[in-house]
Design a protein around this motif. Structure first.
Motif, PDB file in Angstrom:
ATOM      1  N   LEU A  38       0.857  -1.185   0.000  1.00 23.05           N
ATOM      2  CA  LEU A  38       0.000   0.000   0.000  1.00 23.05           C
ATOM      3  C   LEU A  38       0.889   1.229   0.000  1.00 23.05           C
ATOM      4  O   LEU A  38       2.019   1.184   0.514  1.00 23.05           O
ATOM      5  CB  LEU A  38      -0.892   0.051   1.244  1.00 23.05           C
ATOM      6  N   ARG A  39       0.357   2.318  -0.535  1.00 25.34           N
ATOM      7  CA  ARG A  39       1.048   3.603  -0.410  1.00 25.34           C
ATOM      8  C   ARG A  39       0.088   4.592   0.248  1.00 25.34           C
ATOM      9  O   ARG A  39      -0.978   4.878  -0.290  1.00 25.34           O
ATOM     10  CB  ARG A  39       1.496   4.149  -1.756  1.00 25.34           C
ATOM     11  N   LEU A  40       0.511   5.073   1.381  1.00 33.21           N
ATOM     12  CA  LEU A  40      -0.257   6.088   2.089  1.00 33.21           C
ATOM     13  C   LEU A  40       0.220   7.478   1.675  1.00 33.21           C
ATOM     14  O   LEU A  40       1.407   7.680   1.422  1.00 33.21           O
ATOM     15  CB  LEU A  40      -0.105   5.931   3.598  1.00 33.21           C
ATOM     16  N   SER A  41      -0.721   8.417   1.636  1.00 34.16           N
ATOM     17  CA  SER A  41      -0.395   9.807   1.324  1.00 34.16           C
ATOM     18  C   SER A  41      -0.874  10.698   2.450  1.00 34.16           C
ATOM     19  O   SER A  41      -1.871  10.410   3.105  1.00 34.16           O
ATOM     20  CB  SER A  41      -1.075  10.228   0.016  1.00 34.16           C
ATOM     21  N   CYS A  42      -0.173  11.788   2.644  1.00 34.25           N
ATOM     22  CA  CYS A  42      -0.553  12.802   3.620  1.00 34.25           C
ATOM     23  C   CYS A  42      -0.446  14.155   2.930  1.00 34.25           C
ATOM     24  O   CYS A  42       0.660  14.643   2.694  1.00 34.25           O
ATOM     25  CB  CYS A  42       0.342  12.735   4.841  1.00 34.25           C
ATOM     26  N   ALA A  43      -1.577  14.724   2.594  1.00 30.79           N
ATOM     27  CA  ALA A  43      -1.607  16.032   1.945  1.00 30.79           C
ATOM     28  C   ALA A  43      -1.511  17.114   3.001  1.00 30.79           C
ATOM     29  O   ALA A  43      -2.287  17.127   3.963  1.00 30.79           O
ATOM     30  CB  ALA A  43      -2.891  16.183   1.140  1.00 30.79           C
ATOM     31  N   VAL A  44      -0.551  17.999   2.805  1.00 29.88           N
ATOM     32  CA  VAL A  44      -0.271  19.033   3.797  1.00 29.88           C
ATOM     33  C   VAL A  44      -0.679  20.393   3.262  1.00 29.88           C
ATOM     34  O   VAL A  44      -0.359  20.738   2.124  1.00 29.88           O
ATOM     35  CB  VAL A  44       1.228  19.042   4.135  1.00 29.88           C
ATOM     36  N   ASN A  71       3.510  19.261  -1.825  1.00 23.63           N
ATOM     37  CA  ASN A  71       3.297  19.230  -0.373  1.00 23.63           C
ATOM     38  C   ASN A  71       2.614  17.943   0.088  1.00 23.63           C
ATOM     39  O   ASN A  71       1.583  17.974   0.790  1.00 23.63           O
ATOM     40  CB  ASN A  71       2.482  20.443   0.087  1.00 23.63           C
ATOM     41  N   VAL A  72       3.160  16.825  -0.324  1.00 23.45           N
ATOM     42  CA  VAL A  72       2.588  15.527   0.049  1.00 23.45           C
ATOM     43  C   VAL A  72       3.669  14.643   0.658  1.00 23.45           C
ATOM     44  O   VAL A  72       4.777  14.550   0.132  1.00 23.45           O
ATOM     45  CB  VAL A  72       1.977  14.815  -1.163  1.00 23.45           C
ATOM     46  N   LEU A  73       3.334  14.014   1.767  1.00 24.33           N
ATOM     47  CA  LEU A  73       4.202  13.035   2.423  1.00 24.33           C
ATOM     48  C   LEU A  73       3.668  11.641   2.090  1.00 24.33           C
ATOM     49  O   LEU A  73       2.448  11.432   2.078  1.00 24.33           O
ATOM     50  CB  LEU A  73       4.183  13.248   3.935  1.00 24.33           C
ATOM     51  N   TYR A  74       4.569  10.701   1.819  1.00 21.95           N
ATOM     52  CA  TYR A  74       4.165   9.352   1.457  1.00 21.95           C
ATOM     53  C   TYR A  74       4.751   8.314   2.418  1.00 21.95           C
ATOM     54  O   TYR A  74       5.780   8.539   3.049  1.00 21.95           O
ATOM     55  CB  TYR A  74       4.639   8.998   0.044  1.00 21.95           C
TER      56      TYR A  74
END
Length: 123
Positions: free
Chosen positions: A18-24, A76-79
């Motif tokens: 899986l790949r998780l994303s965190c939009a900042v 601006n995204v952390l994965y």
């Protein structure tokens, strides 16, 4: 306001990915210390991986060689790329940010901003 929004959680079989994303939003990603935490039911929140502003990475022993933390400064995204998933990886995954750096990256109290979490189930 600073906001972190996670996505990408799902149910997968052991060995899957899986790949998780965190939009900042609300601040510039490159300036902050970022991390992924997870919390299994009935357990404390634990640090999974961290990413310093200079690109240095740190991982919990339990995920080394399987998980990769990265960021897209332009968007601006952390994965969090998660491979070879195990049932023990099940939990709610949170991204977190610190504006002033951390002394102990595994300590949740070091981080000022948190996302709402995304569920990962491996079974």
């Amino acid at each position: 306001d600073v906001q972190l929004v996670e996505s990408g959680g799902d149910s997968v079989q052991p060995g899957g990915s899986l790949r998780l994303s965190c939009a900042v939003s609300g601040y510039t990603l490159p300036k902050y210390y970022m991390a992924w935490f997870r919390q299994a039911q009935g357990k404390e929140r634990e640090g999974v991986a961290a990413l310093e502003s200079d690109g240095s990475t740190t991982y919990a022993d339990s995920v080394k060689g399987r998980f990769t933390i990265s960021k897209d400064n332009t968007n601006n995204v952390l994965y969090l790329q998660m491979n070879s998933l195990k049932p023990d990886d099940t939990g709610i995954y949170y991204c977190a940010a610190s504006t002033s750096g951390v002394r102990d990256w595994t300590r949740p109290a070091e981080y000022e901003y948190w996302g709402q979490g995304t569920q990962v189930t491996v079974s």
